[in-house]
Motif scaffolding. Sequence first.
Motif, mmCIF file in Angstrom:
data_model
loop_
_atom_site.group_PDB
_atom_site.id
_atom_site.type_symbol
_atom_site.label_atom_id
_atom_site.label_comp_id
_atom_site.label_asym_id
_atom_site.label_seq_id
_atom_site.Cartn_x
_atom_site.Cartn_y
_atom_site.Cartn_z
ATOM 1 N N ARG A 1 0.838 -1.187 0.000
ATOM 2 C CA ARG A 1 0.000 0.000 0.000
ATOM 3 C C ARG A 1 0.875 1.240 0.000
ATOM 4 O O ARG A 1 1.841 1.312 0.721
ATOM 5 N N PRO A 2 0.534 2.233 -0.803
ATOM 6 C CA PRO A 2 1.282 3.493 -0.726
ATOM 7 C C PRO A 2 1.019 4.128 0.629
ATOM 8 O O PRO A 2 -0.130 4.140 1.085
ATOM 9 N N PRO A 3 2.031 4.624 1.317
ATOM 10 C CA PRO A 3 1.860 5.037 2.704
ATOM 11 C C PRO A 3 1.573 6.515 2.953
ATOM 12 O O PRO A 3 1.850 6.981 4.033
ATOM 13 N N PRO A 4 1.014 7.322 2.031
ATOM 14 C CA PRO A 4 0.917 8.743 2.357
ATOM 15 C C PRO A 4 0.060 9.020 3.582
ATOM 16 O O PRO A 4 0.315 9.981 4.307
ATOM 17 N N GLU A 5 -0.965 8.172 3.835
ATOM 18 C CA GLU A 5 -1.834 8.484 4.967
ATOM 19 C C GLU A 5 -1.114 8.297 6.302
ATOM 20 O O GLU A 5 -1.622 8.686 7.321
ATOM 21 N N LEU A 6 0.060 7.700 6.286
ATOM 22 C CA LEU A 6 0.785 7.500 7.535
ATOM 23 C C LEU A 6 1.582 8.737 7.940
ATOM 24 O O LEU A 6 1.916 8.903 9.099
ATOM 25 N N SER A 7 1.902 9.581 6.970
ATOM 26 C CA SER A 7 2.663 10.765 7.362
ATOM 27 C C SER A 7 1.718 11.763 8.036
ATOM 28 O O SER A 7 0.529 11.827 7.738
ATOM 29 N N LEU A 8 2.278 12.510 8.951
ATOM 30 C CA LEU A 8 1.476 13.355 9.827
ATOM 31 C C LEU A 8 1.815 14.816 9.532
ATOM 32 O O LEU A 8 2.981 15.191 9.513
ATOM 33 N N VAL A 9 0.784 15.614 9.262
ATOM 34 C CA VAL A 9 1.001 17.038 8.984
ATOM 35 C C VAL A 9 0.336 17.848 10.079
ATOM 36 O O VAL A 9 -0.813 17.582 10.435
ATOM 37 N N GLU A 10 1.062 18.790 10.626
ATOM 38 C CA GLU A 10 0.509 19.630 11.692
ATOM 39 C C GLU A 10 0.764 21.091 11.348
ATOM 40 O O GLU A 10 1.871 21.462 10.975
ATOM 41 N N ARG A 11 -0.318 21.901 11.414
ATOM 42 C CA ARG A 11 -0.152 23.334 11.169
ATOM 43 C C ARG A 11 -0.265 24.077 12.491
ATOM 44 O O ARG A 11 -1.021 23.675 13.376
ATOM 45 N N PHE A 12 0.508 25.138 12.600
ATOM 46 C CA PHE A 12 0.467 25.932 13.829
ATOM 47 C C PHE A 12 -0.005 27.339 13.491
ATOM 48 O O PHE A 12 0.480 27.942 12.537
ATOM 49 N N ASP A 13 -0.968 27.857 14.289
ATOM 50 C CA ASP A 13 -1.427 29.230 14.074
ATOM 51 C C ASP A 13 -0.341 30.215 14.479
ATOM 52 O O ASP A 13 -0.070 31.188 13.777
ATOM 53 N N ASP A 14 0.280 29.940 15.640
ATOM 54 C CA ASP A 14 1.405 30.786 16.059
ATOM 55 C C ASP A 14 2.687 30.111 15.586
ATOM 56 O O ASP A 14 2.927 28.959 15.938
ATOM 57 N N PRO A 15 3.515 30.789 14.792
ATOM 58 C CA PRO A 15 4.767 30.153 14.346
ATOM 59 C C PRO A 15 5.594 29.682 15.534
ATOM 60 O O PRO A 15 5.726 30.394 16.537
ATOM 61 N N LEU A 16 6.145 28.496 15.401
ATOM 62 C CA LEU A 16 6.999 27.926 16.455
ATOM 63 C C LEU A 16 8.397 28.491 16.292
ATOM 64 O O LEU A 16 9.057 28.246 15.294
ATOM 65 N N ASP A 17 8.863 29.264 17.264
ATOM 66 C CA ASP A 17 10.238 29.755 17.154
ATOM 67 C C ASP A 17 10.990 29.576 18.454
ATOM 68 O O ASP A 17 12.099 30.066 18.594
ATOM 69 N N ARG A 18 10.382 28.848 19.421
ATOM 70 C CA ARG A 18 11.105 28.602 20.675
ATOM 71 C C ARG A 18 11.239 27.104 20.878
ATOM 72 O O ARG A 18 10.327 26.335 20.562
ATOM 73 N N ILE A 19 12.395 26.707 21.423
ATOM 74 C CA ILE A 19 12.669 25.287 21.516
ATOM 75 C C ILE A 19 11.758 24.615 22.533
ATOM 76 O O ILE A 19 11.300 23.494 22.321
ATOM 77 N N ASP A 20 11.450 25.313 23.631
ATOM 78 C CA ASP A 20 10.606 24.670 24.634
ATOM 79 C C ASP A 20 9.205 24.427 24.075
ATOM 80 O O ASP A 20 8.589 23.396 24.333
ATOM 81 N N ALA A 21 8.714 25.384 23.267
ATOM 82 C CA ALA A 21 7.407 25.182 22.637
ATOM 83 C C ALA A 21 7.463 24.013 21.672
ATOM 84 O O ALA A 21 6.562 23.167 21.628
ATOM 85 N N ALA A 22 8.569 23.948 20.907
ATOM 86 C CA ALA A 22 8.721 22.856 19.948
ATOM 87 C C ALA A 22 8.797 21.521 20.662
ATOM 88 O O ALA A 22 8.219 20.527 20.208
ATOM 89 N N ALA A 23 9.488 21.505 21.802
ATOM 90 C CA ALA A 23 9.633 20.263 22.561
ATOM 91 C C ALA A 23 8.271 19.764 23.008
ATOM 92 O O ALA A 23 7.973 18.563 22.942
#
Lengths: 250, 543
Positions: free
Chosen positions: B236-258
Amino acid sequence: MTGNVVVDAPPVGAGPPAVARLASLPGVGTASGVAERAQQARTTGEVLPVLAELEDALPWSGLRRGSTVSVRGSTSLLLALLAEATARGAWAAVVGVPDLGVVAASELGVEVARLALVPHPGAELAAVTAALLDGVDLVVLGGGLGRGLGGGTAGRLSRRARHRGTVLLAAGSWPGADVELRCETSDWRGVESGYGFLRERATVVHTTGRGAAARPVRTRLLLPGPSGRVERTPEEHVGVHAAWTAEEVG
Amino acid sequence: MTGPPVRLLVLWCPDWPVVAAAAAAGIAPHVPAAVFSTNRVVARSAVARRSGVRRDMRRREAQSRCPELAVLGVDPDRDARLFEPVAAAVEELIVGVEVVRPGVVAVPVSGASGYFGGEDRLAELLLDHVPAKAGVECQIGVADGLFAALLAAHRSVRVDAGAGAEFLAPLGIGELNQPGSDRTDLVDLLRRLGLRTLGAFAALSERDVTTRFGVVGLVAHRLARGLSDRPPNRRRPPPELSLVERFDDPLDRIDAAAFVARSLAERFHAVLAGSGLACTRLGIEATTANGEELARVWRCAEPLTAPGIADRVRWQFDGWLRAADGIRPTAGVVELRLVPEETVAGRSLQLGLWRGGTGVDGSLDPAGEEQVLAAERAGRALVRVQGLLGPDGVVTAVLAGGRGPAERVRLIPWGDVRPDADEQPWPGRLPAPSPATVYQRRIPVDVRDVSGLAVRLDERNLLTGAPHLASVDGSHPRRVLDWAGPWQVVRRWWARDDGGPFAHMQVLLAAVDEQRVDMAFLLLGRLGDEHNPPQWTIEGKYD
């Protein structure tokens, strides 16, 4: 064996109070106490083991976790310090030494499968070293990096090593190192006007340091010896200096 | 093992191991090439075949028949990796592609042939599309069942539905022994019994075959009769397994990213585990508010767990956001994609119940447990450093064959599979000790004899004079106290364009203006030719 017991037993009367008085002073320990503590530290893993030949050159007879050791004048000595610990399952990382001779490391007894190399840390040197101090048992920093870091960062890394129980080994001088080993080559043997090949090297390792390592010690070693590994200098090679060397080593 | 076999179309790339190996090594198709495993030919190109190179031939014999033969190593990972574009090209036209093995793709033909207007039309389309997209030659066969379809592909024929048995009957019994099936012994036995064609074998009753040859014989017998041994597992082609996440506030801090990384990793891992998969290569891709695209693929020797994925996402962010000026993205991350670049069946994630390792007598070994923990801790720290410097920033060394101290070391990025160390004796190797410092840069040394003449190698690999003074990289000359060698370095004598031959020499240098031994060096000397002047360079330092 009974003879030994008689010799070791302190003379009845003046002996015990004198020793007790001395031992009660801060920073002064009896020889048997120090040996006992060293043995205990080794069994509890507080001290990483080194090759038996190198034990005399190091306080605690090994690399105490959390200490910073500076090694000057010999990459072989640095590698030899890693040998026993990596062979017994500890992990080591070498930062900023692109010219490391891995074959020599293996010949000296280092388990290269547990030796990670970070040859070019570049501008991230401090961050890389800090990350390694968190997880690896022995971290080696390349020559000259100690000076390049500046005293503040160097001190911070030493403190991090102490906090995490990692041994930080610096090639070259390191500000505030707990133990400083300086290796001097006195002679190479084996080559003769085109014949033979380099076989053994006689060296003198000078140990200085702070705290328990404050007393300077000189150790004569073959680095490497005829077997390719570290060996103690046989007595006939020491010659006339044997008496005072033994005295100084204790 | 029941039901009529599915009608399959097999797309076969002839000699795939050779095609892949030659593509990886950059060898042109017209050069004869063969892939060898343990000194025997396992696959050879069409050109090599014409020169008389046969399967299972010894390397020496193959080279004697075809002296210009390119000798390539066997590497199933490479074959599979390079085959991926071919499978993807087929997938663009037809769904339900099954990769049988690198080089062979099978697709069920019923739906697609209806859509494209017939099996011949579909085959034509594929023969146009796949070479254009993937740049490889292929052959197509259509038949009932995988075995018949594969043999049809070898002959580029279309077998009518229900005519599988007739197609197979005249073919030799040796066809049963397809790569990966391990029926060598059975085929050998059948041939000695006088069954030389598939038809002769198929004519036996199933009952007789089963009682005499067991399950292996039964499967072979079904194949020979044109029945299926198993239904194909669709890839089976696996595109549905990849995960996409959008953020309203851009992530620019490491603790937020963590923080984000932890929850993302849990979800990603759950999706994979739901499909019975685990990830061994994780692609982390991000888009910043200014439209910059960042991407890095993490390869891991072990399948990733949820915390492992979280760590890698966090470290990757760390690496991106803390990069030096000019490399650092100009804005925060607004979209993050986790892509399973490579997956394995999830059961390989199962850890042993007592994974600390047991002693010889089966008892628990606390030291082993401690070592496993230490290794895990070290592994995390090293992967963390890879996040700062990139995957190639942390390496481990493997000792391999070679003469010089530099040749004997192979550096493997941390996390890649370590090949076994090759500790075989090697002719011409210098005896221990080896130099503790092996210079990456070749440092020139000027060696002079007593009369001030430069010391060179002569044609017989002897020195023109006894070394007396040496000046390293133009510095103040030092006295040569003693030396050993020269030892000839026998390497690449058949391609003499580097100014060789070469020789090693060990020298002991005194301290400046003193007679005391100070340094020992391993020098590499070059005889020199019209393009390369004779020269001594420092290879290593015994320090």
